[in-house]
Design a protein around this motif. Structure first.
Motif, PDB file in Angstrom:
ATOM      1  N   ASP A  53      22.900 -21.868  39.252  1.00  0.00           N
ATOM      2  CA  ASP A  53      22.415 -23.151  38.744  1.00  0.00           C
ATOM      3  C   ASP A  53      22.239 -24.062  39.949  1.00  0.00           C
ATOM      4  OD1 ASP A  53      22.713 -21.996  36.326  1.00  0.00           O
ATOM      5  OD2 ASP A  53      24.194 -23.401  35.531  1.00  0.00           O
ATOM      6  N   HIS A  92      29.069 -19.542  40.139  1.00  0.00           N
ATOM      7  CA  HIS A  92      29.896 -20.742  40.006  1.00  0.00           C
ATOM      8  C   HIS A  92      30.746 -20.662  38.744  1.00  0.00           C
ATOM      9  CE1 HIS A  92      26.380 -21.766  37.590  1.00  0.00           C
ATOM     10  NE2 HIS A  92      27.067 -22.730  37.018  1.00  0.00           N
ATOM     11  N   ASP A 109      29.658 -20.546  31.066  1.00  0.00           N
ATOM     12  CA  ASP A 109      28.502 -19.696  30.750  1.00  0.00           C
ATOM     13  C   ASP A 109      28.145 -18.769  31.923  1.00  0.00           C
ATOM     14  OD1 ASP A 109      27.594 -22.034  32.101  1.00  0.00           O
ATOM     15  OD2 ASP A 109      25.550 -21.692  31.424  1.00  0.00           O
ATOM     16  N   HIS A 110      28.942 -18.821  32.990  1.00  0.00           N
ATOM     17  CA  HIS A 110      28.768 -17.897  34.122  1.00  0.00           C
ATOM     18  C   HIS A 110      30.010 -17.044  34.394  1.00  0.00           C
ATOM     19  CE1 HIS A 110      24.861 -19.512  35.604  1.00  0.00           C
ATOM     20  NE2 HIS A 110      25.242 -20.478  34.791  1.00  0.00           N
ATOM     21  N   HIS A 157      25.556 -27.784  42.652  1.00  0.00           N
ATOM     22  CA  HIS A 157      25.547 -27.961  41.199  1.00  0.00           C
ATOM     23  C   HIS A 157      26.917 -28.447  40.695  1.00  0.00           C
ATOM     24  CE1 HIS A 157      25.014 -26.914  36.986  1.00  0.00           C
ATOM     25  NE2 HIS A 157      25.867 -25.913  37.073  1.00  0.00           N
ATOM     26  N   HIS A 159      31.256 -22.349  35.929  1.00  0.00           N
ATOM     27  CA  HIS A 159      31.009 -22.789  34.551  1.00  0.00           C
ATOM     28  C   HIS A 159      31.226 -21.606  33.598  1.00  0.00           C
ATOM     29  CE1 HIS A 159      28.450 -26.613  35.356  1.00  0.00           C
ATOM     30  NE2 HIS A 159      29.659 -26.937  34.970  1.00  0.00           N
TER      31      HIS A 159
END
Ligand SMILES: [Zn+2]
Length: 466
Positions: free
Chosen positions: A188, A63, A67-68, A163, A65
């Motif tokens: 997530d 996904h 941090d991904h 998420h 975000h």
């Protein structure tokens, strides 16, 4: 078949998601996130990756975000030229997220240079907007629940993780001469009762499972959110103060608009202007209307225009920096929703800079604050926080609403695991701080499952080794 898994991030921490899966001579990276939060973690973004980016064949994104996905531009800059798989909505979101992340990197470097608070003589950004743009030369977006052949003997299917918009559970199937193995990356996971997202899809089997554990040690019920939110807003209104909500532009901002809109309709809170101070949130909100089938918000087409709760006349989107700056002058109660969610960057820093010293104003945190982030420091009651190189006193009211998290809590994670018919051969607990991961691992082991909490850079030989 030789299968190795190496943890290049989100191991005993919640950021920097990067898992390297080597199948014979093929190298697949699952997620490519940026480290955020504690300084020692952020510094890892500058370390040389323990693998040559040119040698990575393919990246599977769960996904959008940061941090991904936030390390993708750097990886492309450093020579990656393979394929990047993600869902359609994730691709749309990634365009917005990476551009914004690059801008923040560039602004931060420039700011540090001007104020002279960097250790470096001329601080450089980790990547630029141009690097971020190049990522899309390699992106190949696909549908949910469609099996995609990656290489002979390796396929990928995405399932809705509930998420954020476009978020997916990635199921990789390896087919050898005599064996067939399934590795599931939870990504997530969302919630079972979220106001706007669908629940995460049930997965019933895996040989190897990687499961997130952000809230592995916490229960975070949604049922009190409305009541608590109404109380906080009413109290702030009585103090005649402004409410600043640091919130991710994706998901959280839309959820907050949904709740405030609903509470105003119910007359549980007074009708206040809501300012969305994030150009990014405007673009993201459009995506919610474009990918209407993937969430619960009603989208109607009226006179050729897509209309939803986001078109409420009390919701104002601040497009320009002038309209953003004008918010600093507001003395009457209003709600300002601005990014970033952990106060690590973005326009919210300007609002915090102005509002933190004012006793009548309220900072309302709407989600998880990673260890070491500015948000966590404010939440833990530090009397001063550093913003733009200055120590700013924290005198305002500080509140938090936990039930709004886009992450499954412990009971929901266990509920999702309960769908598996048999226990996976091994379950790796990832994407959680040590305490959360340990508590969650004990819970899982009580079900008779085997777990490992991998360390940063630890690697495992799968199937023969485990
Ligand atoms: Zn996420």
């Amino acid at each position: 078949m030789r299968v190795r898994l190496k943890f290049l991030g989100a191991a005993r921490s919640v950021t920097g998601s990067k898992y390297l899966l080597e199948v014979d001579n093929k190298k697949v990276l699952i997620d490519c996130g940026l480290f955020q939060g504690r300084k020692e973690l952020r510094l890892r973004n500058w370390d040389r990756l323990p693998i040559d980016p040119k040698s990575i064949d393919l990246i599977v994104i769960t996904h959008a975000h940061i941090d991904h996905i936030g390390y993708l531009p750097r990886l492309v800059k450093d020579g990656f030229h393979g394929r990047i798989l993600c869902t359609h909505a994730s691709e749309d979101l990634m365009r917005i997220m990476l551009k914004d992340a690059a801008k923040l990197q560039e602004e931060e470097a420039l700011f540090a240079f001007k104020r002279g608070y960097s250790r470096h003589e001329k601080p450089e950004p980790l990547f630029t907007e141009e690097d971020a743009g190049r990522v899309f030369e390699f992106v190949d977006s696909v549908r949910f629940e469609k099996e995609i052949k990656l290489f002979p003997g390796l396929s990928l299917t995405y399932y809705n993780a509930g998420h954020i918009l476009g978020s997916a559970i990635a199921e990789l199937v390896l087919t050898g001469k005599e064996i067939k193995k399934k590795i599931v990356f939870s990504g997530d996971l969302g919630r079972y009762d979220d106001a706007i997202m669908q629940p995460p899809k049930a997965i019933t089997e895996a040989d190897i499972l990687l499961v997130e554990s952000t809230y592995g040690d916490r229960l975070n019920p949604i049922d009190r959110v409305e009541e608590d939110l109404a109380k906080i807003i009413n109290e702030a209104n009585e103090r005649n103060g402004v409410i600043v909500v640091p919130a991710f532009a994706v998901g959280r901002t839309q959820l907050m608009i949904y709740y405030f809109h609903m509470l105003m309709e119910k007359k549980a809170i007074p009708t206040l202007p809501i300012y969305i101070d994030s150009p990014m949130a405007i673009s993201v909100t459009d995506l919610y209307e474009r990918h209407g089938g993937q969430h619960k918000i009603k989208v109607e087409r009226i006179d050729g225009k897509l209309i939803s709760i986001f078109d409420d006349p009390h919701v104002h989107f601040c497009n320009s920096s002038e309209s953003s700056k004008a918010l600093n002058e507001i003395k009457n109660p209003c709600i300002i929703i601005s990014a970033s969610g952990m106060a690590t960057g973005g326009r919210v820093l300007h609002h915090l800079y102005h509002r933190l010293p004012r006793e009548n104003d309220t900072i309302l945190f709407a989600g998880f604050q990673a260890e070491g982030s500015r948000g966590r420091r404010i939440l833990e009651g530090e009397p001063f926080v550093k913003i733009f190189g200055e120590e700013v006193p924290v005198k305002c009211q500080v509140r938090v609403i936990n039930g709004l998290s886009a992450h499954a809590d412990q009971s929901e994670l266990l509920q999702w695991l309960g769908n598996f018919k048999d226990s996976p051969k091994m379950t790796f607990i990832t994407h959680g701080e040590m305490e959360a991961a340990t508590t969650f691992s004990k819970k899982i082991e009580e079900m008779g499952w085997k777990t490992i909490i991998p360390e940063y850079l630890e690697s495992f030989e799968l199937f023969n080794g485990i």
